[in-house]
Design an enzyme around this catalytic site. Structure first.
Site, PDB file in Angstrom:
ATOM      1  N   ASN A   1       6.834  33.845 -21.669  1.00 18.07           N
ATOM      2  CA  ASN A   1       7.165  34.498 -20.472  1.00 18.07           C
ATOM      3  C   ASN A   1       8.067  35.694 -20.974  1.00 18.07           C
ATOM      4  O   ASN A   1       8.679  35.912 -22.000  1.00 18.07           O
ATOM      5  CB  ASN A   1       7.801  33.611 -19.591  1.00 18.07           C
ATOM      6  CG  ASN A   1       8.335  34.456 -18.246  1.00 18.07           C
ATOM      7  OD1 ASN A   1       7.370  35.013 -17.589  1.00 18.07           O
ATOM      8  ND2 ASN A   1       9.373  34.279 -17.688  1.00 18.07           N
TER       9      ASN A   1
ATOM     10  N   GLU B   1      10.162  46.740 -21.935  1.00 19.22           N
ATOM     11  CA  GLU B   1       9.185  45.438 -21.763  1.00 19.22           C
ATOM     12  C   GLU B   1       7.762  45.819 -22.540  1.00 19.22           C
ATOM     13  O   GLU B   1       7.356  44.928 -22.926  1.00 19.22           O
ATOM     14  CB  GLU B   1       9.083  45.099 -20.413  1.00 19.22           C
ATOM     15  CG  GLU B   1      10.270  44.500 -19.575  1.00 19.22           C
ATOM     16  CD  GLU B   1       9.930  43.979 -18.217  1.00 19.22           C
ATOM     17  OE1 GLU B   1       8.910  43.268 -18.079  1.00 19.22           O
ATOM     18  OE2 GLU B   1      10.957  44.220 -17.450  1.00 19.22           O
TER      19      GLU B   1
ATOM     20  N   LEU C   1      13.656  26.721 -15.693  1.00 22.80           N
ATOM     21  CA  LEU C   1      13.386  28.178 -15.174  1.00 22.80           C
ATOM     22  C   LEU C   1      14.094  29.034 -16.278  1.00 22.80           C
ATOM     23  O   LEU C   1      15.378  28.987 -16.367  1.00 22.80           O
ATOM     24  CB  LEU C   1      13.526  28.362 -13.836  1.00 22.80           C
ATOM     25  CG  LEU C   1      13.275  29.560 -13.259  1.00 22.80           C
ATOM     26  CD1 LEU C   1      11.716  29.799 -13.319  1.00 22.80           C
ATOM     27  CD2 LEU C   1      13.936  29.947 -11.919  1.00 22.80           C
TER      28      LEU C   1
ATOM     29  N   THR D   1       9.740  26.616 -20.759  1.00 22.06           N
ATOM     30  CA  THR D   1      10.036  25.158 -20.851  1.00 22.06           C
ATOM     31  C   THR D   1      10.265  24.767 -19.469  1.00 22.06           C
ATOM     32  O   THR D   1       9.851  25.704 -18.340  1.00 22.06           O
ATOM     33  CB  THR D   1      11.191  24.647 -21.660  1.00 22.06           C
ATOM     34  OG1 THR D   1      12.320  25.552 -21.024  1.00 22.06           O
ATOM     35  CG2 THR D   1      11.034  24.920 -23.156  1.00 22.06           C
TER      36      THR D   1
ATOM     37  N   ARG E   1       5.497  32.323  -9.920  1.00 17.29           N
ATOM     38  CA  ARG E   1       5.632  31.009  -9.345  1.00 17.29           C
ATOM     39  C   ARG E   1       6.035  30.208 -10.322  1.00 17.29           C
ATOM     40  O   ARG E   1       6.237  30.309 -11.730  1.00 17.29           O
ATOM     41  CB  ARG E   1       3.973  30.392  -9.104  1.00 17.29           C
ATOM     42  CG  ARG E   1       3.202  30.993  -8.366  1.00 17.29           C
ATOM     43  CD  ARG E   1       3.687  31.108  -6.897  1.00 17.29           C
ATOM     44  NE  ARG E   1       3.526  29.765  -6.239  1.00 17.29           N
ATOM     45  CZ  ARG E   1       4.210  29.809  -4.887  1.00 17.29           C
ATOM     46  NH1 ARG E   1       4.598  30.636  -4.430  1.00 17.29           N
ATOM     47  NH2 ARG E   1       4.290  28.455  -4.528  1.00 17.29           N
TER      48      ARG E   1
ATOM     49  N   HIS F   1      11.077  37.771 -18.943  1.00 19.27           N
ATOM     50  CA  HIS F   1      11.967  37.889 -18.205  1.00 19.27           C
ATOM     51  C   HIS F   1      12.789  39.470 -17.981  1.00 19.27           C
ATOM     52  O   HIS F   1      13.371  39.466 -19.002  1.00 19.27           O
ATOM     53  CB  HIS F   1      13.043  36.561 -18.088  1.00 19.27           C
ATOM     54  CG  HIS F   1      13.794  36.390 -16.920  1.00 19.27           C
ATOM     55  ND1 HIS F   1      13.207  36.149 -15.431  1.00 19.27           N
ATOM     56  CD2 HIS F   1      15.150  36.753 -16.747  1.00 19.27           C
ATOM     57  CE1 HIS F   1      14.311  36.123 -14.684  1.00 19.27           C
ATOM     58  NE2 HIS F   1      15.706  36.563 -15.421  1.00 19.27           N
TER      59      HIS F   1
HETATM   60  C1  GAR Z   1       8.133  42.771 -14.880  1.00 18.56           C
HETATM   61  O1  GAR Z   1       9.443  43.304 -14.845  1.00 18.56           O
HETATM   62  C2  GAR Z   1       8.570  41.212 -15.549  1.00 18.56           C
HETATM   63  O2  GAR Z   1       9.625  41.114 -16.360  1.00 18.56           O
HETATM   64  C3  GAR Z   1       9.093  40.768 -14.237  1.00 18.56           C
HETATM   65  O3  GAR Z   1       8.185  40.983 -13.365  1.00 18.56           O
HETATM   66  C4  GAR Z   1       7.829  42.366 -13.666  1.00 18.56           C
HETATM   67  C5  GAR Z   1       6.277  42.408 -13.561  1.00 18.56           C
HETATM   68  O4  GAR Z   1       5.715  43.650 -13.672  1.00 18.56           O
HETATM   69  N1  GAR Z   1       9.032  39.055 -14.283  1.00 18.56           N
HETATM   70  C6  GAR Z   1       9.791  38.220 -13.632  1.00 18.56           C
HETATM   71  O5  GAR Z   1      10.656  38.707 -12.984  1.00 18.56           O
HETATM   72  C7  GAR Z   1       9.613  36.982 -14.021  1.00 18.56           C
HETATM   73  N2  GAR Z   1      10.409  36.088 -13.550  1.00 18.56           N
HETATM   74  P1  GAR Z   1       4.309  43.712 -14.081  1.00 18.56           P
HETATM   75  O6  GAR Z   1       3.444  43.071 -13.178  1.00 18.56           O
HETATM   76  O7  GAR Z   1       3.934  45.099 -13.848  1.00 18.56           O
HETATM   77  O8  GAR Z   1       4.346  43.226 -15.569  1.00 18.56           O
END
Ligand code: GAR
Length: 208
Positions: free
Chosen positions: A107, A174, A144, A141, A91, A109
């Protein structure tokens, strides 16, 4: 002990990586709660099974973004967090919310910011012919996917990669990158210098 609240919208694999590293490595921190905007988020069950408090603030029940943000803030602050960790929280958060948690909201990304803000990062990286891709942990911040960068992980884009293959390769990184960055925050290792984030001990802020 620093108190961490993690926001998720789905699977929650980054949330798991952070919570597991926190417990395994004995950080001076505890995951106080996992909060989702989606009642069905799979990560909620994982957290509940491990005795972590969970809550849902369903965005569909609010008429405006401001009302949702206010309810979410109230739910979060009930757990008195030192740090808010967004783990696949899908969100967009308003300026009042981001100001309230300024300097204490991270966050992850799935791109090498500032490239590919927003959605479909892996598809766009492949279409652009990128030879590397990756993930970025940054402070949140109001703009986005634009806050000060804490750490980045780089992976190759291989010939024949589709979106799923590249996403899986990035996600593996990640799961190393996010615990590393969150640990630095709770250990007080992050320093700001003119909006640029440095590790106080000079640790490399990138994974390859
Ligand atoms: C992850 O790849 C994260 O980097 C991305 O969603 C996925 C969540 O996976 N986040 C975004 O796209 C934020 N804009 P998870 O629920 O298994 O952690």
């Amino acid at each position: 002990m620093k108190r961490i609240v993690i926001l998720i919208s789905g699977r929650g694999s980054n949330m798991q990586a952070v919570a597991e590293a926190c417990a395994r490595e004995g950080w001076p921190a505890t995951v106080a709660a996992v909060i989702s905007n989606r009642p069905q988020a799979a990560g909620l069950a994982w957290a509940a099974e491990r005795g972590i408090a969970t809550a849902v603030v369903d965005h569909q029940r609010f008429e405006s973004r401001e009302a949702f943000d206010a309810a979410l803030q109230q739910a979060i602050d009930a757990f008195e967090p030192d740090l808010l960790v967004l783990g696949g929280f899908m969100r967009i958060l308003g300026a009042d919310f981001t100001r309230h948690y300024a300097g204490r909201m991270l966050n992850i990304h799935p791109s090498l910011l500032p490239a590919f803000t927003g959605l479909h990062t892996h598809r766009r990286a492949i279409q652009a012919g990128c030879k590397v891709a990756g993930a970025t942990v940054h402070f949140v911040t109001a703009e986005l996917d634009h806050g000060p960068i804490v750490a980045q992980a780089v992976v190759p884009v291989l010939p024949g990669d589709d979106e799923g293959a590249l996403a899986a390769r990035v996600l593996q990184q990640e799961h190393k990158l996010y615990p590393m960055a969150v640990r630095w925050f709770v250990e007080g290792q992050l320093r700001f210098e003119s909006e640029v984030v440095h590790h106080a001990g000079g640790a490399a802020q990138c994974l390859f």
